[in-house]
Design an enzyme around this catalytic site. Structure first.
Site, short mmCIF file in Angstrom:
data_model
loop_
_atom_site.label_atom_id
_atom_site.label_comp_id
_atom_site.label_asym_id
_atom_site.label_seq_id
_atom_site.Cartn_x
_atom_site.Cartn_y
_atom_site.Cartn_z
N LYS A 194 0.82 -1.21 0.00
CA LYS A 194 0.00 0.00 0.00
C LYS A 194 0.86 1.27 0.00
O LYS A 194 2.06 1.21 0.21
CB LYS A 194 -0.97 -0.02 1.19
CG LYS A 194 -1.93 -1.23 1.14
CD LYS A 194 -2.96 -1.11 0.04
CE LYS A 194 -3.57 -2.40 -0.45
NZ LYS A 194 -4.40 -3.13 0.49
C1 LIG Z 1 -5.43 -4.30 0.72
C2 LIG Z 1 -6.88 -4.10 0.78
C3 LIG Z 1 -7.62 -4.35 1.94
C4 LIG Z 1 -7.08 -5.07 3.12
O1 LIG Z 1 -6.03 -4.48 3.74
P1 LIG Z 1 -5.26 -5.30 4.89
O2 LIG Z 1 -4.51 -4.23 5.61
O3 LIG Z 1 -4.35 -6.26 4.19
O4 LIG Z 1 -6.26 -5.98 5.72
C5 LIG Z 1 -8.96 -4.00 1.96
N1 LIG Z 1 -9.55 -3.47 0.88
C6 LIG Z 1 -8.89 -3.25 -0.27
C7 LIG Z 1 -9.62 -2.64 -1.42
C8 LIG Z 1 -7.53 -3.58 -0.37
O5 LIG Z 1 -6.88 -3.40 -1.52
#
Ligand SMILES: *Cc1c(COP(=O)(O)O)cnc(C)c1O
Length: 398
Positions: free
Chosen positions: A196
């Protein structure tokens, strides 16, 4: 002035492969994590508090609760709003598995509303049509970092007394109508997963304005223990604690928070680099009749977590999957975001969904491909991605 630290080297040298994603870390993350370890405080502690304050301030929210994932952030936000068995929660089928899971953990039912093709974000008209007397919340997903059209969604929520819990896993740094994502609704859920925009490996946060809801989320994130229980190992704390309700084990560690603080200190620069690269893709691919570029919305700032290109139908003899395969064979790590959630086998089996249920999501997903996009991507590597894309378009033209 200290010499600017060098970012971790992208492994481009490895047989010329351009990875889909490389975290933008340097000695600041290493030092921050090392200091946390040397301090003797490994789990939730002072660095988590500092990270919460810093993120909260950056998005203009009154409260923030750090947790160990965005999935946990959404689960607890929905729980804190009292979502329970039999309730319906409206969300987009154009999303990652986590969005549906958070709803299902509470035995509520995810009700999908189709997207707007141009933006890949949930369509407020479809949301309005999906509201029933069982609906309790809306979970909009800001796909790729482009904010959803929040005003109509906030209006629907107000009229039907629904909570809005945003899946902002892609959207730290995004702005909607002059207001940063993170301060607009009942709760905004962020992800600091390794890929992210701000990465701590694993991590997440809820930013929100309601104090009681924040306290409840904090309590639920640590076994439902009475409020200051995590302080029980400090001088100020007491050994006695009370389990007030059934909670979870979702707290963030100080090591992760230290990495997060290092990332946040250069976040502006990271976002500026993403924006520059995204604009550059648009400029370099804009003349092609094969590829459709991602949209931006006037009045909004795109966080550019992903650069989602779409294959124009009827131009090539090959489909998206074949194109991805050929890109990989030529050393480019492209990917797909996302396969429609309702068409995964679990959702088909559990809810009986079949192809055609959400036609816009299905059509856009089938022609979408995400290109490498990260602050450390060199313009040379980006040129290579574009060159291969244009070459494949020529070779496989109808
Ligand atoms: C990565 C992601 C998540 C989950 O994030 P985590 O921190 O791994 O739980 C939720 N929604 C979307 C759209 C994502 O891309």
């Amino acid at each position: 002035m200290p010499r600017p630290p060098r970012a971790a080297r992208a492994p481009h040298g490895h047989r010329g492969f351009i990875p889909f994603c490389v975290p933008y870390t340097d000695r600041r993350e290493v030092e921050g994590a090392a200091q946390a370890i040397r301090s003797g405080w490994l789990t939730t502690g002072p660095r988590v508090s500092r990270f919460e304050s810093a993120v909260r301030r950056s998005v203009g929210a009154r409260h923030a609760v750090a947790v160990n994932s965005c999935t946990a952030a959404m689960h607890l936000s929905l729980a804190a709003r009292g979502i329970k068995e039999g309730d319906e929660v409206i969300t987009s089928p154009y999303t990652f598995a986590a969005t549906g899971e958070a709803i299902l953990y509470l035995r509520a039912r995810p009700v999908f509303a189709d997207i707007i093709s141009a933006t890949l974000n949930i369509d407020p008209h479809a949301v309005e049509r999906a509201v029933t007397r069982r609906t309790r919340a809306i979970v909009p997903v800001h796909i790729a970092g482009l904010p959803c059209d929040m005003d109509p969604l906030l209006d629907i929520a107000r009229r039907h007394r629904l909570a809005i819990i945003e899946d902002a896993a892609h959207a730290l740094g995004a702005v909607y109508g002059g207001r940063p994502i993170g301060s607009l609704s009942d709760a905004t859920c962020l992800s600091f997963y390794a890929t992210k925009n701000l990465a701590t490996g694993e991590g997440g946060m809820v930013t929100l304005n309601d104090r009681e809801m924040a306290d409840r989320i904090r309590r639920l994130s640590l076994h439902g223990l009475s409020r200051d229980a995590w302080k029980r190992y400090t001088r100020a704390g007491s050994w006695r604690y009370d389990v007030v309700e059934l909670g979870y084990k979702y707290n963030m560690t100080d090591v992760a928070a230290a990495i997060g603080l290092a990332q946040l200190s250069k976040f502006r620069d990271m976002q500026a680099k993403r924006l520059r690269l995204a604009r550059r893709y648009c400029a370099l691919l804009g003349q092609s009749d094969t590829y459709e570029l991602p949209t931006e919305l006037p009045g909004s700032t795109h966080a550019w977590h992903l650069y989602v290109l779409r294959l124009r139908s009827g131009v090539l003899r090959i489909e998206r999957d074949r194109l991805l395969h050929l890109l990989r064979a030529r050393g480019i790590g492209a990917s797909v975001h996302f396969l429609p959630l309702h068409l995964h086998s679990f959702y088909r089996r559990t809810f009986g969904y079949t192809a055609g249920a959400f036609p816009r999501t299905e059509a856009e997903s089938a022609r979408a491909l995400s290109l490498p996009l990260y602050p450390g991507l060199s313009t040379r590597a980006q040129d290579r991605v574009v060159e291969v894309l244009l070459d494949l378009a020529e070779r496989h033209r109808r």
